[in-house]
Design an enzyme around this catalytic site. Structure first.
Site, PDB file in Angstrom:
ATOM      1  CB  SER A   7       5.777  -1.553  -8.912  1.00  0.00           C
ATOM      2  OG  SER A   7       6.598  -1.378  -8.020  1.00  0.00           O
ATOM      3  CG  HIS A  32       5.740   2.459  -8.428  1.00  0.00           C
ATOM      4  ND1 HIS A  32       4.326   4.308  -8.667  1.00  0.00           N
ATOM      5  CD2 HIS A  32       5.599   1.792  -7.168  1.00  0.00           C
ATOM      6  CE1 HIS A  32       4.068   3.716  -7.133  1.00  0.00           C
ATOM      7  NE2 HIS A  32       5.142   2.994  -6.572  1.00  0.00           N
ATOM      8  CG  ASP A  34       6.644   0.616  -4.904  1.00  0.00           C
ATOM      9  OD1 ASP A  34       5.935   1.502  -4.423  1.00  0.00           O
ATOM     10  OD2 ASP A  34       6.371  -0.302  -6.153  1.00  0.00           O
ATOM     11  CG  MET A  36       7.560  -0.118   1.035  1.00  0.00           C
ATOM     12  SD  MET A  36       7.961  -1.582   1.115  1.00  0.00           S
ATOM     13  CE  MET A  36       6.600  -1.711  -0.589  1.00  0.00           C
ATOM     14  CG  HIS A  65       4.422   4.745  -3.541  1.00  0.00           C
ATOM     15  ND1 HIS A  65       3.718   3.969  -4.107  1.00  0.00           N
ATOM     16  CD2 HIS A  65       2.916   5.478  -2.045  1.00  0.00           C
ATOM     17  CE1 HIS A  65       2.418   2.977  -2.579  1.00  0.00           C
ATOM     18  NE2 HIS A  65       2.807   4.898  -2.150  1.00  0.00           N
ATOM     19  CG  MET A  67       4.725   2.841   0.819  1.00  0.00           C
ATOM     20  SD  MET A  67       4.415   1.508   0.120  1.00  0.00           S
ATOM     21  CE  MET A  67       5.314   2.149  -0.934  1.00  0.00           C
ATOM     22  CG  MET A 136      -1.693   2.777  -1.164  1.00  0.00           C
ATOM     23  SD  MET A 136      -0.346   1.929  -2.173  1.00  0.00           S
ATOM     24  CE  MET A 136      -0.392   0.395  -2.553  1.00  0.00           C
ATOM     25  CG  ASP A 174       0.664   1.219  -6.352  1.00  0.00           C
ATOM     26  OD1 ASP A 174       0.999  -0.074  -6.483  1.00  0.00           O
ATOM     27  OD2 ASP A 174       1.783   1.871  -5.717  1.00  0.00           O
TER      28      ASP A 174
HETATM   29  C1  DX5 Z   1       3.214  -1.982  -2.435  1.00  0.00           C
HETATM   30  C2  DX5 Z   1       3.368  -0.978  -3.824  1.00  0.00           C
HETATM   31  C3  DX5 Z   1       2.925  -0.849  -5.137  1.00  0.00           C
HETATM   32  C4  DX5 Z   1       3.985  -3.012  -5.099  1.00  0.00           C
HETATM   33  C5  DX5 Z   1       2.401  -3.089  -6.750  1.00  0.00           C
HETATM   34  O1  DX5 Z   1       3.127  -1.652  -1.430  1.00  0.00           O
HETATM   35  O2  DX5 Z   1       3.262   0.189  -3.712  1.00  0.00           O
HETATM   36  O3  DX5 Z   1       3.828  -0.381  -5.918  1.00  0.00           O
HETATM   37  O4  DX5 Z   1       5.006  -2.678  -6.091  1.00  0.00           O
HETATM   38  O5  DX5 Z   1       2.489  -4.588  -6.899  1.00  0.00           O
HETATM   39  P1  DX5 Z   1       1.649  -5.186  -7.617  1.00  0.00           P
HETATM   40  O6  DX5 Z   1       1.580  -4.794  -8.551  1.00  0.00           O
HETATM   41  O7  DX5 Z   1       2.513  -6.528  -7.900  1.00  0.00           O
HETATM   42  O8  DX5 Z   1       0.191  -5.014  -6.644  1.00  0.00           O
HETATM   43 ZN    ZN Z   2       3.931   1.615  -4.808  1.00  0.00          ZN
END
Ligand code: DX5
Ligand code: ZN
Length: 216
Positions: A7, A32, A34, A36, A65, A67, A136, A174
């Site tokens: 990620s 990956h 993310d 947000m 991903h 969010m 998650m 994840d």
């Molecule tokens: C959190 C993200 C993850 C995050 C994971 O909301 O969806 O993908 O980057 O990070 P680690 O591996 O550090 O928990």
């Molecule tokens: Zn993620």
């Protein structure tokens, strides 16, 4: 063998190109990404322009991903930015079936993510349409949190649902994935491990990716 998806959230944003090259040279399967929006989750990360640039630097499959609220408003933009796989949250969608069809019609693999309190059984009527289910294993919004142990039960239940119906849906985990818990996560039935801090904060990220990939 398990698929590994580092990620980028945990990478050094001042050195994104080098981080992408490191991933290109590693045994990672997907990258990956993310996204947000500060509404669905209490944090804001990066969006379309960053992903479009990362796309030019990575040779890996881009696993995006989302969010964000109302992800259907942006599916086509993320396709244009270079997403190969698009994951939306069940909790963010009023018309999940239609949103999944939209992602597929745009030519991307489609996945649904579930927050820790959302039962996998809620996917019962849509599982056959999904390429991936992302469970998650932390509350979404931040990297570096601890893996929630109840996730193991959710993985086992979902694995059984997929097996019983003869589906090929991938189970992606994840949040809080480490080189220590990778093996039990795989044994519970995971196909894809997302790892942010574990990869990017390690002394030798490529070796860490290798360790995750060959955990068993
Ligand atoms: C959190 C993200 C993850 C995050 C994971 O909301 O969806 O993908 O980057 O990070 P680690 O591996 O550090 O928990
Ligand atoms: Zn993620």
């Amino acid at each position: 063998m398990v698929l590994v998806a580092p990620s980028l959230l945990a990478s050094n944003f001042l050195r994104l190109e080098e981080e992408c090259k490191m991933i290109n040279d590693s045994q990672a399967d997907w990258l990956h990404l993310d996204v947000m929006d500060g509404r669905f989750v209490p944090n804001i990360s990066f969006g379309l322009p960053v992903i479009a640039q990362v796309r030019t630097a990575t040779t890996k499959i881009c696993d995006v991903h989302l969010m964000i609220e109302e992800p259907e408003r942006y599916a086509s933009d993320f396709k244009k930015a270079g997403a190969d796989r698009l994951i939306i949250h069940l909790e963010a969608c009023r018309h999940l079936h239609s949103n999944i069809q939209q992602i597929k019609s745009l030519g991307m693999a489609a996945g649904v993510a579930l927050n820790p309190a959302t039962p996998v059984e809620l996917l019962s009527d849509i599982l056959q349409d999904l390429d991936t289910v992302l469970i998650m294993s932390v509350n979404p919004g931040f990297g570096g949190q601890e893996f929630i142990p109840h996730t193991f039960q959710k993985i086992r239940t979902l694995r059984r649902m997929i097996h019983d119906r003869g589906l090929k849906t991938l189970i992606e985990i994840d949040g809080g994935v480490t080189t220590e818990n990778a093996t039990p996560i795989i044994h519970a039935g995971a196909d894809v491990l997302v790892a942010g801090s574990t990869v990017f904060h390690s002394k030798d990220p490529k070796a860490t990716i290798h360790t995750l990939k060959y955990s068993d």
